[in-house]
Design a protein around this motif. Sequence first.
Motif, PDB file in Angstrom:
ATOM      1  N   UNK A   1       0.821  -1.208   0.000  1.00 28.72           N
ATOM      2  CA  UNK A   1       0.000   0.000   0.000  1.00 28.72           C
ATOM      3  C   UNK A   1       0.853   1.255   0.000  1.00 28.72           C
ATOM      4  N   UNK A   2       2.016   1.201   0.676  1.00 34.10           N
ATOM      5  CA  UNK A   2       2.909   2.361   0.742  1.00 34.10           C
ATOM      6  C   UNK A   2       3.809   2.455  -0.488  1.00 34.10           C
ATOM      7  N   UNK A   3       4.314   1.301  -0.953  1.00 30.83           N
ATOM      8  CA  UNK A   3       5.379   1.294  -1.950  1.00 30.83           C
ATOM      9  C   UNK A   3       4.970   0.763  -3.311  1.00 30.83           C
ATOM     10  N   UNK A   4       3.746   0.239  -3.447  1.00 32.57           N
ATOM     11  CA  UNK A   4       3.337  -0.309  -4.726  1.00 32.57           C
ATOM     12  C   UNK A   4       3.802  -1.739  -4.898  1.00 32.57           C
ATOM     13  N   UNK A   5       3.629  -2.261  -6.115  1.00 35.70           N
ATOM     14  CA  UNK A   5       3.966  -3.653  -6.387  1.00 35.70           C
ATOM     15  C   UNK A   5       4.953  -3.778  -7.546  1.00 35.70           C
TER      16      UNK A   5
ATOM     17  N   UNK B   1      -3.118   0.977 -12.050  1.00 29.58           N
ATOM     18  CA  UNK B   1      -3.517   1.775 -10.894  1.00 29.58           C
ATOM     19  C   UNK B   1      -2.473   1.803  -9.788  1.00 29.58           C
ATOM     20  N   UNK B   2      -1.439   0.963  -9.851  1.00 33.19           N
ATOM     21  CA  UNK B   2      -0.332   1.084  -8.898  1.00 33.19           C
ATOM     22  C   UNK B   2       0.628   2.197  -9.286  1.00 33.19           C
ATOM     23  N   UNK B   3       0.525   2.680 -10.510  1.00 32.04           N
ATOM     24  CA  UNK B   3       1.399   3.759 -10.974  1.00 32.04           C
ATOM     25  C   UNK B   3       0.686   5.101 -11.005  1.00 32.04           C
ATOM     26  N   UNK B   4      -0.397   5.201 -10.247  1.00 33.24           N
ATOM     27  CA  UNK B   4      -1.114   6.471 -10.108  1.00 33.24           C
ATOM     28  C   UNK B   4      -1.314   6.744  -8.623  1.00 33.24           C
TER      29      UNK B   4
ATOM     30  N   UNK C   1      -1.492   5.419  -3.368  1.00 33.92           N
ATOM     31  CA  UNK C   1      -1.518   4.570  -4.558  1.00 33.92           C
ATOM     32  C   UNK C   1      -2.954   4.121  -4.799  1.00 33.92           C
ATOM     33  N   UNK C   2      -3.446   4.376  -5.994  1.00 36.19           N
ATOM     34  CA  UNK C   2      -4.861   4.158  -6.288  1.00 36.19           C
ATOM     35  C   UNK C   2      -5.264   2.702  -6.098  1.00 36.19           C
ATOM     36  N   UNK C   3      -4.458   1.763  -6.589  1.00 38.73           N
ATOM     37  CA  UNK C   3      -4.873   0.349  -6.555  1.00 38.73           C
ATOM     38  C   UNK C   3      -5.226  -0.101  -5.139  1.00 38.73           C
ATOM     39  N   UNK C   4      -4.409   0.234  -4.172  1.00 37.59           N
ATOM     40  CA  UNK C   4      -4.611  -0.306  -2.837  1.00 37.59           C
ATOM     41  C   UNK C   4      -5.694   0.446  -2.072  1.00 37.59           C
ATOM     42  N   UNK C   5      -6.033   1.636  -2.528  1.00 36.63           N
ATOM     43  CA  UNK C   5      -7.200   2.317  -1.982  1.00 36.63           C
ATOM     44  C   UNK C   5      -8.485   1.748  -2.593  1.00 36.63           C
ATOM     45  N   UNK C   6      -8.438   1.407  -3.873  1.00 32.34           N
ATOM     46  CA  UNK C   6      -9.595   0.763  -4.495  1.00 32.34           C
ATOM     47  C   UNK C   6      -9.945  -0.537  -3.782  1.00 32.34           C
TER      48      UNK C   6
ATOM     49  N   UNK D   1      -4.351   3.295 -28.256  1.00 39.04           N
ATOM     50  CA  UNK D   1      -5.312   2.619 -27.383  1.00 39.04           C
ATOM     51  C   UNK D   1      -4.676   1.748 -26.313  1.00 39.04           C
ATOM     52  N   UNK D   2      -3.361   1.540 -26.364  1.00 36.68           N
ATOM     53  CA  UNK D   2      -2.756   0.550 -25.473  1.00 36.68           C
ATOM     54  C   UNK D   2      -2.843   0.965 -24.002  1.00 36.68           C
ATOM     55  N   UNK D   3      -2.455   2.191 -23.683  1.00 33.09           N
ATOM     56  CA  UNK D   3      -2.495   2.625 -22.287  1.00 33.09           C
ATOM     57  C   UNK D   3      -3.910   2.547 -21.721  1.00 33.09           C
ATOM     58  N   UNK D   4      -4.897   2.904 -22.534  1.00 31.98           N
ATOM     59  CA  UNK D   4      -6.275   2.843 -22.058  1.00 31.98           C
ATOM     60  C   UNK D   4      -6.678   1.396 -21.751  1.00 31.98           C
ATOM     61  N   UNK D   5      -6.324   0.470 -22.641  1.00 35.14           N
ATOM     62  CA  UNK D   5      -6.652  -0.923 -22.391  1.00 35.14           C
ATOM     63  C   UNK D   5      -5.996  -1.452 -21.136  1.00 35.14           C
ATOM     64  N   UNK D   6      -4.744  -1.092 -20.934  1.00 34.97           N
ATOM     65  CA  UNK D   6      -4.004  -1.571 -19.766  1.00 34.97           C
ATOM     66  C   UNK D   6      -4.570  -0.967 -18.486  1.00 34.97           C
ATOM     67  N   UNK D   7      -4.892   0.327 -18.526  1.00 29.16           N
ATOM     68  CA  UNK D   7      -5.454   1.002 -17.360  1.00 29.16           C
ATOM     69  C   UNK D   7      -6.847   0.466 -17.030  1.00 29.16           C
ATOM     70  N   UNK D   8      -7.726   0.389 -18.016  1.00 32.04           N
ATOM     71  CA  UNK D   8      -9.100  -0.023 -17.747  1.00 32.04           C
ATOM     72  C   UNK D   8      -9.212  -1.510 -17.422  1.00 32.04           C
ATOM     73  N   UNK D   9      -8.208  -2.303 -17.788  1.00 28.51           N
ATOM     74  CA  UNK D   9      -8.198  -3.704 -17.350  1.00 28.51           C
ATOM     75  C   UNK D   9      -8.245  -3.787 -15.830  1.00 28.51           C
ATOM     76  N   UNK D  10      -7.629  -2.815 -15.138  1.00 29.49           N
ATOM     77  CA  UNK D  10      -7.681  -2.819 -13.676  1.00 29.49           C
ATOM     78  C   UNK D  10      -9.096  -2.635 -13.159  1.00 29.49           C
TER      79      UNK D  10
END
Length: 418
Positions: free
Chosen positions: A38-42, A237-240, A121-126, A261-270
Amino acid sequence: MILLNKENVVAYIKSRLDFFDKDGGSVVVSAIGEGTAEEDGDGFINMVYRVSDGKYFLIVKQSTAESRVKGDYELDLNRFRLEYESMQIRKAIIPDLIPDLYDCDDENRIFITEDVSRLRIVRFQLLKGVTYPKLADQVARYMAANNFYTSEYYLDGKQFRDLTVHFMNPTMRHIMDNVMFLTSVTPEDTVGRQLDPDFMRFSKGICSDPTVRLARQRLRHLFMTKGECLIHGDLHTSNIFANQEEAKIIDMEYTFCGPFSYDMGYFLANFIAQYAAAIFRPYDSEAARNEYKEYCLFMISETYLKYCSYFCQYWSEDAKPEYRNIPGLQEDFCVTSLREFIGFGASAMLGRIAGIIPYPDYDDIDDYVERHNAKCYSIILNRVMLVKWENYTSIDAFIGDMKMVEEVYLSNIKDLNY
């Protein structure tokens, strides 16, 4: 050449910048990877230090030949320079969404930026159920502005080709190619990631499906050959870092010229993964579950729609003359982006779920059966996405398929008395 560690990083910073009191003062140092996810990401690649005296908050990042967590990666020692330069470009285009940049040291392969961990970090708050009402707009604006202003729609031909060559980044790109598109489904396979033995019974059938393999290879070819703009390459979402008002995007060492479209696909996959997990994760009430699922669907729809809106706005304002006032061209761009992001997102999810790399969006579910169900639902959905990616004409049609697969899957496991 200096090799940074916790003992010498403060002295190194003082030799480069005037931020800290050279005569003393309390400075706190921590290495990324020592704290919680949660503090440092993955992340697994770089040696990164967080350094602060209470007034200045810095991230110090050094490229080394080996990754922080040992793996079979071939690492490009020049990745620090490409990452820093790509951040400079993005900072010039969309400054509010990029950390401040302070220093880049070619001799020691080190750069220093603002530490934005005052955000989270967005992922771990989600995973805790925290939602971000402005995030779809922020990420859409980030992607659209950076994609458009580094594309041939805006740059002259020589500038665009020079950008493409400069940010070739083949070794880091190869890592993503291997993880996102290639899965080893038989002992004889010589390419791709191995299947997770604990999940192989279910995943092998879909990963080896000829229709799925064909779709992933066609999408891989787009990824390898369609250099339309400077992309992040690892936008998850770990990089935001974000709060309810602000967002910062980090970790751009995978940057190169790739599909719009690649970044959008990778981001929205989360968010597709978050939706899948929410179907089976325990909640205090069904109302809370449904509210979070609706938020995930909002993120998927709103990010895509806002991306198209911003991109077309920049296009109308700043595109080269030959791209102005061509009936149907912007609409074609939006439909192509929709189809490709669905395909790229599906391939990325499938490779990650079926492989042995941890996937926090699912790993957070403690109950084995429910975690297994979330992954199975996702893989079935991924197959639908890969079979149909070229046929979608609206984001609503895709969300309809997410709900349809959910309904069918839940009905089937109910019949099996799960």
